[in-house]
Design an enzyme around this catalytic site. Sequence first.
Site, PDB file in Angstrom:
ATOM      1  CB  SER B 217      -0.885  -0.038   1.066  1.00 34.91           C
ATOM      2  OG  SER B 217      -0.381  -0.190   2.263  1.00 34.91           O
ATOM      3  N   GLY B 219      -0.057   4.505   0.328  1.00 35.33           N
ATOM      4  CA  GLY B 219      -1.016   5.460   1.111  1.00 35.33           C
ATOM      5  C   GLY B 219      -1.897   6.268   0.084  1.00 35.33           C
ATOM      6  N   GLY B 222      -2.432   4.978  -3.691  1.00 33.50           N
ATOM      7  CA  GLY B 222      -3.087   3.511  -4.241  1.00 33.50           C
ATOM      8  C   GLY B 222      -2.071   2.532  -3.861  1.00 33.50           C
ATOM      9  N   GLY B 248      -5.617  -0.196   5.382  1.00 29.15           N
ATOM     10  CA  GLY B 248      -4.963  -1.189   5.110  1.00 29.15           C
ATOM     11  C   GLY B 248      -5.705  -2.538   5.289  1.00 29.15           C
ATOM     12  CG  ASP B 249      -6.661  -3.305   9.103  1.00 31.47           C
ATOM     13  OD1 ASP B 249      -5.619  -3.746   8.853  1.00 31.47           O
ATOM     14  OD2 ASP B 249      -6.992  -2.712  10.103  1.00 31.47           O
TER      15      ASP B 249
END
Lengths: 312, 312
Positions: B217, B219, B222, B248-249
Amino acid sequence: MILTVTLNAALDLTYRVPRLTPHATHRVTDVAERPGGKGLNVSRVLAALGHRTVATGFAGGGTGDALRALLTQESEVTDALVPVGGATRRTVAVVDAATGDTTQLNEPGPVVSPAEWHTFLGTYRELLADARAVALCGSLPPGVPVDVYARLTRAARSAGVPVVLDTSGEPLRRGLAARPDLAKPNADELAALTGTTEPQRAAREARRRGAHSVVASLGPDGMLAVTADGAWQAAPPRRIAGNPTGAGDSAVAGLLSGLVEGLSWPERLARAVALSAATVRAAAAGEFDAATYAELLPKVAVTELPGPAPGR
Amino acid sequence: MILTVTLNAALDLTYRVPRLTPHATHRVTDVAERPGGKGLNVSRVLAALGHRTVATGFAGGGTGDALRALLTQESEVTDALVPVGGATRRTVAVVDAATGDTTQLNEPGPVVSPAEWHTFLGTYRELLADARAVALCGSLPPGVPVDVYARLTRAARSAGVPVVLDTSGEPLRRGLAARPDLAKPNADELAALTGTTEPQRAAREARRRGAHSVVASLGPDGMLAVTADGAWQAAPPRRIAGNPTGAGDSAVAGLLSGLVEGLSWPERLARAVALSAATVRAAAAGEFDAATYAELLPKVAVTELPGPAPGR
């Protein structure tokens, strides 16, 4: 027994962090959980002094269950807290290990319904039947009427039970009008109440507003008492370094225990000052360092102050 | 069903204060409690997407009870958390209303005993029998062996269940060696693992260390995927302002659901990026704004990247 009332009890959490930095993420290195709230602290100190004591007020939710478990595991305090639907609040004290300073976060507390409030009043009146004194302590949770301490003071006086009031702001102002036996504000609370920053003048003004006696805590300088029998100032033999959280609650325990034991005002003040100082040396509110207490008690200097004639 | 593992679940508290001032006392104006921990967030998003999902890991004490009650009240996640004697940790997010910034305090979590760890392994193996994929998420509580994710990855691979690994530090390093199907570090975790701050090079290095595929990831920029079938970068159509906690989850939930639905890599990435962005617009981790998700999903730009031939 000595009854204490804590309407806004708390589960007190202490978090130690290496250094508190706003807007950063912190790994808490040490977590301590304790029963919290001013009246519960007073009861814990009374129990440690060997007095029978009962704590009432409100507790609810998982935090309330945790609070009650800790209270009865760790002390001889009798739990007479009244269940509520809302959850007991938490307080979080974040101790910065680098500086020793504490940042405090206090939840507001559960909303108390009229039915829960009514149940509490019944419990309180029943408990007064066995009480030799009662302490009304701390802030109010949402939903409790702001004149609550006036009502609880009048109920105690009707039952012939001496009342100590330890709160601030509007609940203090309203409570004083019901003529409690003793009010125990700190210097800041007394100044906010009376508009006078000179403690002796402010304490005399608080008496005029209804308290039979006023004991003001002056932080590390000790305590000031203004009563119908005279006025005294009591000071510890030296400044005690440490964490002042709970020092005022220990002072209330000292004054209450001295009252039911029939001690003179100078004796009560010496006990309150020594217990306060011994609490500054302990890890947590509601605890005191027994060795410091024993060492300081005979060394507290109590001075009678000139003032208006007795009975004023 | 899709299985998620959260070894260090948490009761997440969010405190709103007017302004956070170190070493001052704060009245918290608003308190929110939510089930927390990365795997639980993944399961909550999967459930909201309509997938059957089971959450395992550890829970204990009053905080564990509160966590489990919130989890089953508020979502369709099946609770298969294993009881432990210690209490589930709390995390406290202090939101400064003046600036919108958040200060985070994370308790370490309960010590897990060897017997509790053994019980968990049995539960995990049983759950694998019905799982179409498993996500291994987050930090470790004290007492759990640091190579835990390697062991859990091997058990899943033996059972023929694809594994997504989302952790950091030494548990990530050890876990990669057991060849998970997918690792999902963020750019910082990837740099810490590989010593390379260029994400594409770092992702290729993480593949060499054992992950079959790596999705990093980036941030607000993308995500980047490096797989045996090729490499892609996926970006949202615009920067989304809000709270990135849990983004992120949600990306893991997007990747997992896409995997079990047999979507192509570009489709999985588009879903992960849109869910991440929709989480930034939601109030809390484990939740996403459904309208933002629906709006962004067709607008995510997925670009194939040149790179080593497939199969490398």
